[in-house]
Design an enzyme around this catalytic site. Structure first.
Site, PDB file in Angstrom:
ATOM      1  N   CYS A   3      17.301  -5.632  -0.540  1.00  0.00           N
ATOM      2  CA  CYS A   3      16.306  -6.303  -1.371  1.00  0.00           C
ATOM      3  C   CYS A   3      16.946  -6.666  -2.702  1.00  0.00           C
ATOM      4  CB  CYS A   3      15.107  -5.397  -1.586  1.00  0.00           C
ATOM      5  SG  CYS A   3      13.910  -6.029  -2.782  1.00  0.00           S
ATOM      6  N   CYS A  11      12.601  -3.735  -9.236  1.00  0.00           N
ATOM      7  CA  CYS A  11      11.554  -3.005  -8.517  1.00  0.00           C
ATOM      8  C   CYS A  11      12.210  -1.873  -7.746  1.00  0.00           C
ATOM      9  CB  CYS A  11      10.795  -3.934  -7.572  1.00  0.00           C
ATOM     10  SG  CYS A  11       9.557  -3.083  -6.554  1.00  0.00           S
ATOM     11  N   CYS A  87       8.745 -10.509  -2.023  1.00  0.00           N
ATOM     12  CA  CYS A  87       8.912  -9.124  -1.571  1.00  0.00           C
ATOM     13  C   CYS A  87       9.117  -9.061  -0.056  1.00  0.00           C
ATOM     14  CB  CYS A  87       7.686  -8.309  -1.972  1.00  0.00           C
ATOM     15  SG  CYS A  87       7.670  -6.627  -1.328  1.00  0.00           S
ATOM     16  N   TYR A 240     -14.213  10.194   7.253  1.00  0.00           N
ATOM     17  CA  TYR A 240     -13.390   9.226   6.503  1.00  0.00           C
ATOM     18  C   TYR A 240     -13.119   8.029   7.417  1.00  0.00           C
ATOM     19  CZ  TYR A 240     -12.278  13.668   4.113  1.00  0.00           C
ATOM     20  OH  TYR A 240     -12.332  14.896   3.506  1.00  0.00           O
ATOM     21  N   CYS A 333      -1.696  10.876   5.990  1.00  0.00           N
ATOM     22  CA  CYS A 333      -0.697  10.061   5.292  1.00  0.00           C
ATOM     23  C   CYS A 333       0.093  10.906   4.301  1.00  0.00           C
ATOM     24  CB  CYS A 333      -1.357   8.885   4.576  1.00  0.00           C
ATOM     25  SG  CYS A 333      -2.568   9.361   3.316  1.00  0.00           S
TER      26      CYS A 333
END
Length: 374
Positions: A3, A11, A87, A240, A333
């Site tokens: 990147c 970034c 991006c 959830y 997560c």
């Protein structure tokens, strides 16, 4: 994956950028196994890998710079706008729309918000792409000052980007770091973005939650559906529940399925998806997952939990431990809170676990575990 933004130091959000992808996967697998090392006898299912790039279906881009030369990306040192509109982890369909948004900022005279000076109107743009290429665009504004200009010039944007299905304005008047506010103004006829995932026809409202990586979300829902089909519970709770992915994936027309989600927008989207699918025995209610469980008269056979990064917490863990639920499917997560929540539920033993790489180029990942009552 390489990147240019990362290499230039503009970034550093993707902390594993440049690390060979197989090495990334090995590191995540080792981290997950280490956190769950106290649980013997786990059957580890093969890791589900992702595309290395172009996987994010949602871009949260802070707007900086000027009306004539806006930056689309993030804020750097001194709250200076840093442009990362190309991006590499965003889906190509998102990257393609950013030039049109930059032109629209100039056309509608949307002054980027200056954080140090607390001046300007446009704080961010939030763009989500569905698997069929349709887009949801949300302008985050400080006030309604620019609303009339957005309405006036919106037809030009819709003509240039016909994939835009939903366009809204979100009002965030506070100078705080919270990205979006509570009030949403819908500017298009529809407020629902169709989000097909595998065989599920899900829908997303502006403030609803959806998994960041559509392909991995499909694998995640598919795993839960496979386990539910094998266990064949008569009743399921999806706590959830978001836009209803797990609830709808595990519904078979026979079993009672109930989804609980704090976001009213997400609940409405889930109800719409259930109606569209003709699933009369699937219900969704708005509420806090923990409070709902604690006040329930009885428990289902299977509970699915998909909490935010903080995990389910001690109260819901205690309720599950004391309940009559035979099985829990825990989608996490954050493996650290998964481990701490499992420690609080010793009667619910993790028997099968799978790592799914929801977030390549970062240290984050998704894990799904089947817990069975000892």
């Amino acid at each position: 994956m390489q990147c240019a933004y990362f290499d230039a130091g503009e970034c550093r959000s993707c902390t594993l950028m440049g690390v060979p992808y197989p090495e990334q996967l090995r590191g995540k697998e080792e981290a997950l196994r280490g956190l769950l090392a106290a649980h013997e006898g786990i059957h580890w299912l093969p890791t589900v890998a992702s595309r290395e790039s172009g996987y994010r279906n949602k871009a949260k881009m802070v707007i900086g710079g000027t009306i004539e030369a806006p930056t689309i990306g993030l804020l750097g040192p001194g709250a200076r706008g840093v442009d990362i509109r190309e991006c590499g982890i965003c889906e190509p369909g998102l990257v393609d729309v950013f030039p049109a948004l930059a032109r629209f900022i100039g056309l509608a005279r949307l002054e980027p918000y200056d954080v140090p000076a607390r001046r300007g109107e446009l704080k961010a743009v939030l763009v989500t792409e569905s698997a069929v290429g349709e887009l949801m665009l949300r302008f985050v504004l400080r006030s309604e000052e620019a609303l009339a200009r957005i309405r006036k010039h919106l037809p030009a944007l819709l003509a240039e980007v016909p994939r835009l299905a939903v366009v809204t304005v979100n009002l965030q008047p506070k100078p705080a770091a919270i990205l979006e506010g509570e009030r949403e103004i819908v500017l298009t006829e529809s407020s629902l973005l169709r989000m097909p995932v595998g065989g599920l026809d899900l829908a997303l409202r502006p403030q609803g939650f959806f998994q960041t990586n559509t392909a991995i979300a499909e694998a995640l829902y598919g795993q839960a559906a496979e386990w539910a089909g094998e266990l064949d519970p008569a009743s399921v709770w999806d706590l959830y529940s978001g836009v209803g992915g797990f609830a709808l994936a595990t519904a078979d027309g026979r079993r009672e399925v109930l989804g609980i989600e704090v976001s009213a927008d997400a609940v409405e989207a889930a109800r719409a998806a259930a109606r569209e699918a003709g699933l009369e025995r699937v219900r969704f209610e708005a509420g806090d997952a923990t409070e709902f469980a604690e006040q329930a008269a009885s428990a289902p056979e299977l509970v699915i939990v998909n909490p935010p990064r903080r995990g389910i917490g001690p109260r819901l863990a205690a309720w599950l431990e004391a309940s009559t639920a035979r099985y829990v499917v825990y989608s996490s997560c954050n493996a650290e809170t998964l481990a701490s929540d499992l420690a609080a539920m010793p009667s619910l033993v993790p028997t099968r676990v799978r790592m799914l790489d929801m977030f390549p180029q970062t240290a984050h990942f998704e894990a799904i575990a089947l817990l069975e009552r000892a």
